[in-house]
Design an enzyme around this catalytic site. Sequence first.
Site, short mmCIF file in Angstrom:
data_model
loop_
_atom_site.label_atom_id
_atom_site.label_comp_id
_atom_site.label_asym_id
_atom_site.label_seq_id
_atom_site.Cartn_x
_atom_site.Cartn_y
_atom_site.Cartn_z
N VAL A 131 0.81 -1.23 -0.14
CA VAL A 131 0.11 0.06 -0.03
C VAL A 131 0.84 1.34 0.13
O VAL A 131 0.58 2.04 -0.80
CB VAL A 131 -1.02 0.02 1.22
CG1 VAL A 131 -1.96 1.26 1.47
CG2 VAL A 131 -1.96 -1.00 0.93
N ALA A 134 1.98 1.54 -3.50
CA ALA A 134 1.14 2.30 -4.47
C ALA A 134 0.82 3.55 -4.28
O ALA A 134 0.51 4.23 -5.09
CB ALA A 134 -0.09 1.18 -4.33
N GLU A 135 0.74 3.95 -2.93
CA GLU A 135 0.30 5.30 -2.58
C GLU A 135 1.39 6.53 -2.60
O GLU A 135 1.10 7.43 -3.49
CB GLU A 135 0.18 5.30 -1.14
CG GLU A 135 -1.37 4.75 -0.65
CD GLU A 135 -2.60 5.34 -1.09
OE1 GLU A 135 -2.60 6.66 -1.59
OE2 GLU A 135 -3.72 4.65 -1.47
N SER A 136 2.55 6.12 -2.15
CA SER A 136 3.46 7.27 -2.56
C SER A 136 4.96 6.95 -3.02
O SER A 136 5.86 7.78 -3.00
CB SER A 136 3.85 7.79 -1.18
OG SER A 136 4.41 6.50 -0.15
N TYR A 221 -5.60 0.91 -9.19
CA TYR A 221 -4.99 0.85 -8.01
C TYR A 221 -5.13 -0.44 -7.27
O TYR A 221 -4.09 -1.26 -6.87
CB TYR A 221 -5.77 1.79 -6.95
CG TYR A 221 -5.16 1.92 -5.68
CD1 TYR A 221 -4.14 2.63 -5.25
CD2 TYR A 221 -5.78 1.13 -4.66
CE1 TYR A 221 -3.44 2.72 -3.93
CE2 TYR A 221 -5.45 1.45 -3.14
CZ TYR A 221 -4.50 1.93 -3.05
OH TYR A 221 -3.76 2.00 -1.74
#
Length: 235
Positions: A131, A134-136, A221
Amino acid sequence: MIKHYLLLSLLLISTNVASQTSKPHFAAKPADKGELQRSVVRSQSAVSSDKPPKEQGEKVYHYRNQAGSLVFSDYAPQQGHYQVLLFDCYACQPESTINWQSIPLFTSLYKEQIALAASTYQLEPALIRAVIHAESAFKVAAVSKAGAQGLMQLMPETAKELGVNDVFHPQQNISAGSRYLAQLLKRFDGDIALACAAYNAGASRVEQYKGVPPFSETQAYVERVQILLKRYRSS
């Protein structure tokens, strides 16, 4: 040249971050030329031969010019230090050309923080790591165009509800993001795809559509988090 609405967004984001981190607010200035591209938040030294990486998120350069003024620009400086600000979720762009099956993994960053959060909230370390990736893309200072902040891209309201004092502090961000992810997993009976969809688009949207919402960004995502999860599990 950066469009006026983007400059306004930059100013609003800068003000929001400044208010939470006690950093001074500086007015943005447009570049003389340049074309918006895609990248992630990172700090580096600029050299004339550098070529910007082709990654996700609208690229806006943040640096101090020769006059000493802080600049937000769509054109990289020829020398000195600069940052590239992320204005979208790293794994959310449907048109991304990144090969998620082979993109390098971040297997060593924040090991202690991730291990502690995983133990505290009964999560797989691999899921937390997927996560964050994927996020940052593991950029601790990442700020999205929607206002999400830090490694796990917490919205200010969510961070406040989770008791975060410094959203850019790795331990606080990872702990809060993991706690929120654990809540979503419980809400959706352990279904990782639905929990990740809710993390991206909101739990109410997942419940509304009774599954992963039909948004191309959310679907991309969820697919990419699952790819990263599988890879981090075996890394």
